[in-house]
Enzyme design. Structure first.
Site, PDB file in Angstrom:
ATOM      1  CB  SER A 144      -0.959  -0.051   1.198  1.00  0.00           C
ATOM      2  OG  SER A 144      -1.989   0.897   1.076  1.00  0.00           O
ATOM      3  CD  GLU A 239      -5.597  -3.506  -4.817  1.00  0.00           C
ATOM      4  OE1 GLU A 239      -5.146  -2.439  -4.358  1.00  0.00           O
ATOM      5  OE2 GLU A 239      -4.899  -4.519  -4.966  1.00  0.00           O
ATOM      6  CG  HIS A 269      -5.436  -2.057  -0.776  1.00  0.00           C
ATOM      7  ND1 HIS A 269      -4.692  -1.515  -1.798  1.00  0.00           N
ATOM      8  CD2 HIS A 269      -4.911  -1.559   0.374  1.00  0.00           C
ATOM      9  CE1 HIS A 269      -3.763  -0.720  -1.293  1.00  0.00           C
ATOM     10  NE2 HIS A 269      -3.871  -0.737   0.027  1.00  0.00           N
TER      11      HIS A 269
END
Length: 307
Positions: A144, A239, A269
């Site tokens: 991320s 996502e 995600h």
């Protein structure tokens, strides 16, 4: 079986949440509680240490590490998360590769906005080099926001004249602070975790008024990736940040970089945190481990022959 697993994960991530923007403390507490539910392998040991100017978690296999180091940057939108919340990822990477890892506790926004995180990650990399580690035995990995930091730290290292690491692994990286990817809108509602509104809420804390149109904030659309090490980008189709990965991979390919864009269908995600629960998570981490084993070994051999 896997279809049922994906449905269960999606339902878990869609649990009702409070309406409206949450406080930073509430976001941090909620994320810590969520990640505490994930599986961490038993075959690792962890030690608190420092790297550069920041605390770090040193993660090693119980039987002792092989030569090679993973420098890991945790996720959390640059606002939340820690080396401890990333243990389901670092732990399994260490267990699957045999390499040791340093997971960095870089400074977070809003207390420490851009570019504090990149300053910390660059200092950590410099500390590894200063300790005598060969860059061909170091790989960056992250998820991320931390996936974004794998790329921006490499940019900062190149700008600082440092040798680059052997490889980069990025799980669902955040790579575009301008939020111009089509998936920001086409995956709205399909993504069980993020909405555009939520991403922009935490993103504004990290930006703190900085112009997002710069390579260290939006490398997917603005960075020159010339000379980058081999790159593995893993992302799911469900996502809003999907196009951050696809556009970075296209830029890498155009710059002549060895890049693998690894897209898994119908997963959210950073789906890799569901190792032991979701077959696709185990398989993706197996592929990431294979990539790291190949690149760190090949990097060391290349360096030796060149020396």
């Amino acid at each position: 079986m896997s279809k049922e697993q994906r449905a269960q994960v999606d339902a878990m991530m869609r649990q009702p949440r409070p309406e409206g923007p949450r406080s930073v403390e509430a976001i941090r507490t909620g994320f810590k509680a969520l990640m505490a539910q994930m599986i961490v392998p038993n075959s690792i040991s962890t030690t608190q240490t420092t790297l550069g100017n920041r605390p770090a978690l040193h993660v090693e296999p119980d039987h002792g590490p092989r030569a090679g180091t993973i420098l890991y940057f945790h996720g959390g939108s640059w606002v939340f998360g820690s080396p401890e919340t990333a243990l389901p990822l670092t732990g399994h990477l260490v267990a699957k590769t045999g390499f040791g890892a340093y997971s960095l506790d870089y400074r977070l926004a809003p207390e420490h906005p851009f570019p504090a995180a990149i300053e910390d990650t660059l200092d950590a990399y410099r500390a590894l080099l200063d300790s005598g580690q060969d860059p061909s035995t170091i790989a960056f990995a992250g998820d991320s926001a931390g996936g974004g930091l794998t790329v921006t730290t490499c940019l900062a290292a190149r700008d600082a004249g440092l040798p680059l690491p052997a490889a980069i692994v990025a799980f669902s990286p955040g790579l575009d602070a301008t939020r111009t990817g089509e998936s920001m809108d086409t995956k709205e509602g399909i993504d069980p975790i993020f909405t555009r509104k939520a991403v922009e809420h935490t993103g504004a804390m990290y930006l703190a008024g900085a112009d997002p149109h710069q390579p260290l904030l939006s490398p997917a659309i603005l960075a020159d990736l010339t000379g980058f090490p081999p790159l593995l980008v893993q992302v799911g189709t469900n996502e809003v940040l999907l196009d951050d990965s696809t556009r970075l991979a296209a830029r890498a390919r155009a710059a002549g970089v060895d890049v693998i864009l690894d897209i898994t269908a119908d997963v959210p995600h950073v789906f890799q945190v569901f190792t032991g629960v979701l077959d696709e998570a185990d398989e993706a981490l197996d592929r990431a481990a294979l990539f790291l084993n190949q690149r760190i070994r090949a990097g060391g051999a290349a360096h030796t022959s060149a020396g």
